[in-house]
Design a protein around this motif. Sequence first.
Motif, PDB file in Angstrom:
ATOM      1  N   GLN A  11      10.816  13.551   5.483  1.00 25.71           N
ATOM      2  CA  GLN A  11      10.289  14.766   4.863  1.00 25.71           C
ATOM      3  C   GLN A  11       9.199  14.451   3.849  1.00 25.71           C
ATOM      4  N   LEU A  12       9.387  13.372   3.086  1.00 26.34           N
ATOM      5  CA  LEU A  12       8.392  13.004   2.084  1.00 26.34           C
ATOM      6  C   LEU A  12       7.058  12.628   2.731  1.00 26.34           C
ATOM      7  N   ALA A  13       7.130  12.126   3.961  1.00 22.65           N
ATOM      8  CA  ALA A  13       5.906  11.736   4.664  1.00 22.65           C
ATOM      9  C   ALA A  13       5.202  12.929   5.294  1.00 22.65           C
ATOM     10  N   THR A  14       5.896  14.062   5.367  1.00 19.50           N
ATOM     11  CA  THR A  14       5.295  15.282   5.925  1.00 19.50           C
ATOM     12  C   THR A  14       5.574  16.447   4.984  1.00 19.50           C
ATOM     13  N   PRO A  15       5.017  16.391   3.775  1.00 22.74           N
ATOM     14  CA  PRO A  15       5.282  17.443   2.788  1.00 22.74           C
ATOM     15  C   PRO A  15       4.700  18.772   3.238  1.00 22.74           C
ATOM     16  N   PRO A  16       5.228  19.886   2.720  1.00 17.75           N
ATOM     17  CA  PRO A  16       4.684  21.199   3.082  1.00 17.75           C
ATOM     18  C   PRO A  16       3.244  21.338   2.618  1.00 17.75           C
ATOM     19  N   ALA A  17       2.480  22.106   3.365  1.00 16.16           N
ATOM     20  CA  ALA A  17       1.068  22.300   3.016  1.00 16.16           C
ATOM     21  C   ALA A  17       0.961  22.957   1.642  1.00 16.16           C
ATOM     22  N   ARG A  18       0.009  22.462   0.861  1.00 16.54           N
ATOM     23  CA  ARG A  18      -0.187  23.054  -0.466  1.00 16.54           C
ATOM     24  C   ARG A  18      -0.813  24.439  -0.322  1.00 16.54           C
ATOM     25  N   PRO A  28      11.094  17.882   0.084  1.00 19.60           N
ATOM     26  CA  PRO A  28       9.811  17.299  -0.335  1.00 19.60           C
ATOM     27  C   PRO A  28       9.021  18.181  -1.294  1.00 19.60           C
ATOM     28  N   ASP A  29       9.521  19.372  -1.595  1.00 20.04           N
ATOM     29  CA  ASP A  29       8.768  20.306  -2.438  1.00 20.04           C
ATOM     30  C   ASP A  29       8.961  19.951  -3.908  1.00 20.04           C
ATOM     31  N   ILE A  30       8.526  18.736  -4.264  1.00 22.05           N
ATOM     32  CA  ILE A  30       8.801  18.213  -5.596  1.00 22.05           C
ATOM     33  C   ILE A  30       7.796  18.666  -6.648  1.00 22.05           C
ATOM     34  N   ASP A  31       6.808  19.477  -6.242  1.00 20.54           N
ATOM     35  CA  ASP A  31       5.875  20.040  -7.221  1.00 20.54           C
ATOM     36  C   ASP A  31       6.247  21.469  -7.586  1.00 20.54           C
ATOM     37  N   ASP A  32       7.414  21.891  -7.200  1.00 18.97           N
ATOM     38  CA  ASP A  32       7.887  23.235  -7.497  1.00 18.97           C
ATOM     39  C   ASP A  32       7.988  23.415  -9.010  1.00 18.97           C
ATOM     40  N   PRO A  33       7.351  24.437  -9.585  1.00 22.31           N
ATOM     41  CA  PRO A  33       7.370  24.616 -11.047  1.00 22.31           C
ATOM     42  C   PRO A  33       8.770  24.766 -11.623  1.00 22.31           C
ATOM     43  N   ARG A  34       9.639  25.520 -10.954  1.00 27.03           N
ATOM     44  CA  ARG A  34      10.994  25.702 -11.466  1.00 27.03           C
ATOM     45  C   ARG A  34      11.756  24.383 -11.475  1.00 27.03           C
ATOM     46  N   LEU A  35      11.567  23.594 -10.411  1.00 30.69           N
ATOM     47  CA  LEU A  35      12.213  22.274 -10.356  1.00 30.69           C
ATOM     48  C   LEU A  35      11.698  21.386 -11.480  1.00 30.69           C
ATOM     49  N   ASN A  36      10.396  21.369 -11.681  1.00 24.71           N
ATOM     50  CA  ASN A  36       9.818  20.548 -12.751  1.00 24.71           C
ATOM     51  C   ASN A  36      10.351  20.939 -14.119  1.00 24.71           C
ATOM     52  N   GLU A  37      10.518  22.244 -14.320  1.00 25.62           N
ATOM     53  CA  GLU A  37      11.043  22.722 -15.605  1.00 25.62           C
ATOM     54  C   GLU A  37      12.472  22.231 -15.816  1.00 25.62           C
ATOM     55  N   ARG A  74       0.837  -1.208   0.000  1.00 25.43           N
ATOM     56  CA  ARG A  74       0.000   0.000   0.000  1.00 25.43           C
ATOM     57  C   ARG A  74       0.868   1.253   0.000  1.00 25.43           C
ATOM     58  N   LEU A  75       1.971   1.210   0.731  1.00 32.12           N
ATOM     59  CA  LEU A  75       2.868   2.366   0.756  1.00 32.12           C
ATOM     60  C   LEU A  75       3.471   2.626  -0.617  1.00 32.12           C
ATOM     61  N   GLU A  76       3.959   1.586  -1.265  1.00 32.74           N
ATOM     62  CA  GLU A  76       4.579   1.768  -2.587  1.00 32.74           C
ATOM     63  C   GLU A  76       3.565   2.215  -3.626  1.00 32.74           C
ATOM     64  N   GLN A  77       2.341   1.741  -3.494  1.00 31.35           N
ATOM     65  CA  GLN A  77       1.320   2.091  -4.479  1.00 31.35           C
ATOM     66  C   GLN A  77       0.673   3.441  -4.194  1.00 31.35           C
ATOM     67  N   GLY A  78       1.011   4.047  -3.062  1.00 35.53           N
ATOM     68  CA  GLY A  78       0.468   5.352  -2.743  1.00 35.53           C
ATOM     69  C   GLY A  78      -0.899   5.306  -2.099  1.00 35.53           C
ATOM     70  N   ARG A  79      -1.346   4.127  -1.693  1.00 36.37           N
ATOM     71  CA  ARG A  79      -2.660   4.021  -1.051  1.00 36.37           C
ATOM     72  C   ARG A  79      -2.592   4.371   0.433  1.00 36.37           C
ATOM     73  N   ASP A  80      -1.390   4.473   0.964  1.00 38.13           N
ATOM     74  CA  ASP A  80      -1.181   4.951   2.328  1.00 38.13           C
ATOM     75  C   ASP A  80       0.072   5.820   2.290  1.00 38.13           C
ATOM     76  N   GLN A  81      -0.109   7.104   2.535  1.00 41.17           N
ATOM     77  CA  GLN A  81       1.018   8.027   2.456  1.00 41.17           C
ATOM     78  C   GLN A  81       1.325   8.686   3.793  1.00 41.17           C
TER      79      GLN A  81
END
Length: 288
Positions: free
Chosen positions: A90-97, A187-196, A57-64
Amino acid sequence: MAVAHENPIGEYLRARRELVRPQDIGIPDISARRRVHGLRREEVAMLAGVSSDYYIRLEQGRDQHPSPQVLDALARALQLDDAATAHLHQLATPPARRRRKTPPPEKVPAGILELIASWNQSPAYVYGRYMDILAANTLATALVPFYTKGENLVRAVFLDPRVPDIYGNWEDVTMSTVASLRVRVGPDIDDPRLNELVGELSVRSERFRQLWARHDVHTKRSGAARIDHPLVGPLELHSEKLPIPNTDHQTLAVHYAAPGSASAQALALLATTTAQDEEHEQTRNIRS
């Protein structure tokens, strides 16, 4: 190119699981019978003391939201070092969106700018959150061309055709560069600059794509740098990377050579030549 990250914990666990060799944890490596790289899911679950179903479940993202105790157990099972374990937490406690605002330009403290400018015998530069060069003294640019304000260290390491010739240990440099970028963004892996940045490099560099998939995380505060300079020849340098307080992940990097060594003499020659070139350039500007 956008980079989706809907299951950061699962991606990380899967990547690290595939890097652990069975024989390292006492499991006979009978290659013909194993169809997976690294450990199987049930093997990680057994080592961590959790059920196979829960680990799946952890690997599949069903429990994060695993507990800190479970994260520590998984870190031990996957043989993670302190930096990698901290990253898992850190990945288990990502910053609030929240709605993203355009970040202000990264500005190097004035005192740091004055400091590196005064070091005419030591190559020094400052890089920021995304490993953009924010400032560099003249000797740093003379040592490595892309140690120049406005350049990006990650992009240069993978895309600049001069880099493999500059660094004698290019493969090590690429690994440490990617691992350092992951630490900086956390954990801020949705950062637009990083994604670019990640999207561009994933398309243009197979080496980057492979290393980014490993999810390595570490930052080398000190180390060795082997640089083959076209003017003064090979240099064996030490490097120190010092976090700058009260900034957003800005780092001061300094190179130096062992006193009395051939590299120290070569670096001094480069400093002298660079100073003379700069003086001649200033003289031409005055006359013109």
